[in-house]
Design a protein around this motif. Structure first.
Motif, PDB file in Angstrom:
ATOM      1  N   UNK A  24       1.400   9.213   1.061  1.00 31.13           N
ATOM      2  CA  UNK A  24       1.707   9.661  -0.299  1.00 31.13           C
ATOM      3  C   UNK A  24       2.936  10.551  -0.215  1.00 31.13           C
ATOM      4  N   UNK A  25       3.959  10.199  -0.966  1.00 29.78           N
ATOM      5  CA  UNK A  25       5.202  10.963  -0.978  1.00 29.78           C
ATOM      6  C   UNK A  25       5.319  11.667  -2.322  1.00 29.78           C
ATOM      7  N   UNK A  26       5.465  12.981  -2.268  1.00 35.47           N
ATOM      8  CA  UNK A  26       5.646  13.779  -3.475  1.00 35.47           C
ATOM      9  C   UNK A  26       7.109  14.183  -3.547  1.00 35.47           C
ATOM     10  N   UNK A  27       7.733  13.893  -4.682  1.00 37.95           N
ATOM     11  CA  UNK A  27       9.144  14.226  -4.846  1.00 37.95           C
ATOM     12  C   UNK A  27       9.379  14.810  -6.228  1.00 37.95           C
ATOM     13  N   UNK A  28      10.514  15.476  -6.340  1.00 35.41           N
ATOM     14  CA  UNK A  28      10.907  16.082  -7.601  1.00 35.41           C
ATOM     15  C   UNK A  28      12.327  15.655  -7.903  1.00 35.41           C
ATOM     16  N   UNK A  29      12.511  15.022  -9.043  1.00 36.12           N
ATOM     17  CA  UNK A  29      13.836  14.561  -9.476  1.00 36.12           C
ATOM     18  C   UNK A  29      14.528  13.725  -8.394  1.00 36.12           C
ATOM     19  N   UNK A  30      13.805  12.752  -7.859  1.00 41.06           N
ATOM     20  CA  UNK A  30      14.314  11.804  -6.852  1.00 41.06           C
ATOM     21  C   UNK A  30      14.753  12.461  -5.546  1.00 41.06           C
ATOM     22  N   UNK A  31      14.188  13.603  -5.219  1.00 40.42           N
ATOM     23  CA  UNK A  31      14.604  14.349  -4.030  1.00 40.42           C
ATOM     24  C   UNK A  31      14.287  13.644  -2.709  1.00 40.42           C
ATOM     25  N   UNK A  32      13.409  12.657  -2.733  1.00 47.55           N
ATOM     26  CA  UNK A  32      13.059  11.965  -1.497  1.00 47.55           C
ATOM     27  C   UNK A  32      13.460  10.507  -1.459  1.00 47.55           C
ATOM     28  N   UNK A  33      14.289  10.066  -2.382  1.00 51.83           N
ATOM     29  CA  UNK A  33      14.589   8.637  -2.520  1.00 51.83           C
ATOM     30  C   UNK A  33      15.175   8.000  -1.264  1.00 51.83           C
ATOM     31  N   UNK A  34      16.102   8.658  -0.601  1.00 46.16           N
ATOM     32  CA  UNK A  34      16.695   8.060   0.605  1.00 46.16           C
ATOM     33  C   UNK A  34      15.643   7.895   1.695  1.00 46.16           C
TER      34      UNK A  34
END
Length: 103
Positions: free
Chosen positions: A8-18
């Motif tokens: 499960x990946x938690x991100x904020x404003x696409x901060x983990x997209x790469x």
């Protein structure tokens, strides 16, 4: 997908997209990924940060790319309660079960 690892990946404003794209590319067939995005504007202080998190997390590993420290802290505490390890790169945490490698 039998035998796959659930992340499960938690991100904020696409901060983990790469990083998410890399997980999808190199983990294909090995990893099942769920992405939880928090994209709404947030106040600087959140008293009930768990209200931004799902009540149920079903994962073998959680990766934290959240930028808001209150939500990130509550995510770590929730995962500790559920015995789910967390990787929170570049953050400082003293919560058992949270791995904080340098960025």
């Amino acid at each position: 997908m039998s035998g796959t690892q659930k992340i499960a990946v938690f991100q904020q404003n696409n901060s983990g997209e790469k990083k998410i794209q890399g997980i999808k590319k190199y983990g294909k067939g090995l990893i099942s990924i769920e992405i939880i995005s928090i994209d709404s504007p947030l106040p600087s202080l959140i008293e009930n940060a768990r209200s931004y998190l799902p009540s149920l997390i079903q994962a073998d590993l959680v990766i934290d790319f959240l930028k808001h420290p209150d939500i990130s802290l509550d995510l770590a505490l929730l995962c500790r309660e559920k015995d789910i390890p967390v990787i929170a790169s570049g953050k400082r945490s003293v919560i058992d079960g949270v791995i904080t490698p340098p960025t």
